[in-house]
Design an enzyme around this catalytic site. Structure first.
Site, PDB file in Angstrom:
ATOM      1  N   ASP A   1       2.909  -4.108   8.371  1.00 29.25           N
ATOM      2  CA  ASP A   1       1.814  -3.477   8.127  1.00 29.25           C
ATOM      3  C   ASP A   1       0.401  -4.613   8.306  1.00 29.25           C
ATOM      4  OD1 ASP A   1      -0.480  -2.420   6.911  1.00 29.25           O
ATOM      5  OD2 ASP A   1       0.427  -1.584   5.149  1.00 29.25           O
TER       6      ASP A   1
ATOM      7  N   CYS B   1      -4.593   1.862  -4.313  1.00 27.43           N
ATOM      8  CA  CYS B   1      -3.116   2.339  -3.551  1.00 27.43           C
ATOM      9  C   CYS B   1      -2.135   1.465  -3.638  1.00 27.43           C
ATOM     10  CB  CYS B   1      -3.630   2.565  -2.070  1.00 27.43           C
ATOM     11  SG  CYS B   1      -4.822   4.045  -1.701  1.00 27.43           S
TER      12      CYS B   1
ATOM     13  N   HIS C   1       0.844  -1.380   0.012  1.00 27.04           N
ATOM     14  CA  HIS C   1       0.084   0.312  -0.170  1.00 27.04           C
ATOM     15  C   HIS C   1       0.861   1.107   0.017  1.00 27.04           C
ATOM     16  CE1 HIS C   1      -2.939   2.976   1.698  1.00 27.04           C
ATOM     17  NE2 HIS C   1      -3.936   1.895   1.259  1.00 27.04           N
TER      18      HIS C   1
ATOM     19  N   GLN D   1      -4.544  -5.271   7.167  1.00 29.54           N
ATOM     20  CA  GLN D   1      -5.442  -6.164   6.516  1.00 29.54           C
ATOM     21  C   GLN D   1      -5.282  -7.399   7.220  1.00 29.54           C
ATOM     22  OE1 GLN D   1      -7.908  -5.317   4.663  1.00 29.54           O
ATOM     23  NE2 GLN D   1      -6.918  -3.198   3.753  1.00 29.54           N
TER      24      GLN D   1
HETATM   25  C1  LIG Z   1      -2.338  -2.752   3.627  1.00 31.35           C
HETATM   26  C2  LIG Z   1      -2.953  -1.646   3.893  1.00 31.35           C
HETATM   27  N1  LIG Z   1      -1.827  -0.442   4.641  1.00 31.35           N
HETATM   28  C3  LIG Z   1      -2.144   0.610   5.022  1.00 31.35           C
HETATM   29  C4  LIG Z   1      -3.495   1.051   4.869  1.00 31.35           C
HETATM   30  C5  LIG Z   1      -3.747   2.399   5.227  1.00 31.35           C
HETATM   31  O1  LIG Z   1      -4.669   2.392   6.282  1.00 31.35           O
HETATM   32  P1  LIG Z   1      -5.132   3.949   6.767  1.00 31.35           P
HETATM   33  O2  LIG Z   1      -5.778   4.371   5.377  1.00 31.35           O
HETATM   34  O3  LIG Z   1      -6.300   3.505   7.792  1.00 31.35           O
HETATM   35  O4  LIG Z   1      -4.283   4.695   7.237  1.00 31.35           O
HETATM   36  C6  LIG Z   1      -4.529   0.441   4.155  1.00 31.35           C
HETATM   37  C7  LIG Z   1      -5.721   1.036   3.921  1.00 31.35           C
HETATM   38  O5  LIG Z   1      -6.387   0.492   2.891  1.00 31.35           O
HETATM   39  C8  LIG Z   1      -4.381  -0.940   3.665  1.00 31.35           C
HETATM   40  O6  LIG Z   1      -4.936  -1.779   2.975  1.00 31.35           O
END
Ligand SMILES: Cc1ncc(COP(=O)(O)O)c(C=O)c1O
Length: 397
Positions: free
Chosen positions: A189, A353, A112, A192
């Site tokens: 991260d 993203c 992401h 998910q």
């Molecule tokens: C894998 C992953 N990392 C990070 C994020 C970022 O999350 P947030 O927008 O809540 O900061 C997302 C959001 O879709 C995500 O899917």
């Protein structure tokens, strides 16, 4: 499961965009409303009952998070505003101070933007190298590929536990073990994975973990930063102000608080943190293993049905999480999602993203369905019925 708890499910919609954000059950909404109606004070500030209640509620949530991911200490749990904020605080508050020019950070190209861009920024600032772990033909990360990507300069591996487009589940335990044997730190991260499976940070030996409340039945505006105490003890705040200091004087002398408050300057998102606590209680009452199992059943069921349709290309058939990435042949993904919207079906279309993944799957945009425990096979049947239409394109217009 538990559909009656979700007012949004009475609105004649089929919600298949849970990787973007999940719906919120009444229990979470009620607890947030109760805060605003019954004890709406600030945190860390007052010596009166309702303010103390706020402090207790925040401590209670911190403890719930600690138990939920099996951290050792509550001081290892920092509240932020979302996963993105957590990642930035780790990259610029910790790694900026320990990495040297020429050091290498390993990523994958299916991450992401929130995990990639902070590293790009820091790499430019410190003259770091960015390396990429290759993916297998079915877009997964293996320990072998991690080993191949590591060089003597590698200092950090930053990757998702489960990615948001392909939904592949990374072998985090094997990776951390190998990385630690080679003096490499791991930033995971968990945006998910935490909402969908049991994650034990001690068992997986994760150094840093980040996730967002809103993807796990909680409210928007709250993120979680977990770090092993020995590393967090060397993190520098990147936001300064009230709540994180013990004293300061005319001459600039200042004393900052210990963790986790050091990293939590300013009034926290009190209602959000209370909502996160009730979301965790809610998920615990269902059981994380039951959630994982239900999503896998839905995924298997949906895949079987989708494969029977002509014109559907599936990009992540072999992957076990509750995410399906697909396209309808010759139809732009946004048109598919607009078409489904006519039937109240909410899916996501685009690059999600993860803008480098196009080079792996050969196409820039895809449609994504992502399940949660309240989705049903009947909802999948409806999706299949609507997708089984040779005139989708004409019907969009
Ligand atoms: C894998 C992953 N990392 C990070 C994020 C970022 O999350 P947030 O927008 O809540 O900061 C997302 C959001 O879709 C995500 O899917």
């Amino acid at each position: 499961m538990n559909r009656d708890d979700f007012n949004m499910l009475n609105k004649d919609i089929i919600y298949f965009d849970n990787a973007a954000t999940t719906l919120k059950p009444k229990q979470v909404i009620d607890d947030i409303t109760e805060y605003y109606n019954e004890y709406s004070a600030n945190a860390h500030r007052g010596d009166y009952d309702i303010s103390l209640k706020v402090d207790n509620k925040i401590s209670e949530t911190r403890n719930l998070v600690k138990e939920f991911i099996n951290a050792k200490e509550t001081s290892e749990i920092v509240f932020t505003s979302n996963a993105t904020d957590s990642i930035n605080k780790i990259v610029f508050g910790y790694f900026k101070n320990i990495l040297k020019p020429g050091d290498e950070v390993l990523l994958t190209d299916s991450e992401h933007a929130s995990l990639i861009l902070p590293w790009f920024e820091l790499a430019e600032e410190l003259d770091l190298k960015i390396g990429y772990i290759s993916l297998t033909h079915d877009l997964q990360v293996t320990l072998d590929n991690v080993k191949k990507a590591i060089t003597p300069k590698t200092k950090v591996i930053a990757l998702s536990h489960i990615t948001n487009v392909v939904g592949d589940i990374r072998p985090i335990k094997e990776i951390t073990q190998y990385a630690h044997d080679n003096n490499i730190l791991i930033l995971v991260d968990g945006a998910q994975s935490i909402p969908h499976m049991k994650v034990d940070v001690q068992d997986l030996d994760i150094d840093f973990l980040t996730f967002s409340a809103h993807k796990m039945c909680g409210p928007t505006g709250v993120g979680i930063l977990y770090g092993k105490e020995k590393y967090l003890n060397n993190i520098h705040p990147i936001i300064f102000g009230g709540g994180m200091n013990s004293s300061f004087e005319y001459n600039g002398k200042r004393i900052y608080k210990d963790l986790p408050y050091l990293m939590e300057a300013g009034t926290p998102n009190i209602a959000g943190i209370i909502g996160l606590g009730s979301a965790i209680k809610y998920l615990n009452s269902i059981g994380m293993d039951n959630i994982t199992k239900h999503e896998q059943e839905l995924k298997d069921y949906a895949l079987k049905k989708l494969k029977q349709l002509p014109n559907i290309i599936i990009y992540n058939e072999t992957i076990k999480s509750g995410i399906i990435t697909f396209n309808v042949k010759d139809i732009f993904p946004q048109d598919v999602s607009l078409y489904l919207n006519k039937y109240g079906i909410c899916i996501r279309a685009g690059s999600h993203c993860a803008k480098m993944l196009k080079d792996e799957i050969g196409i820039k945009n895809t449609c994504r369905i992502s399940f949660y425990f309240y989705n049903t096979k009947e909802e999948i049947d409806k999706l299949i019925e609507v997708l089984n239409n040779p005139n989708i394109l004409q019907d969009v217009i």
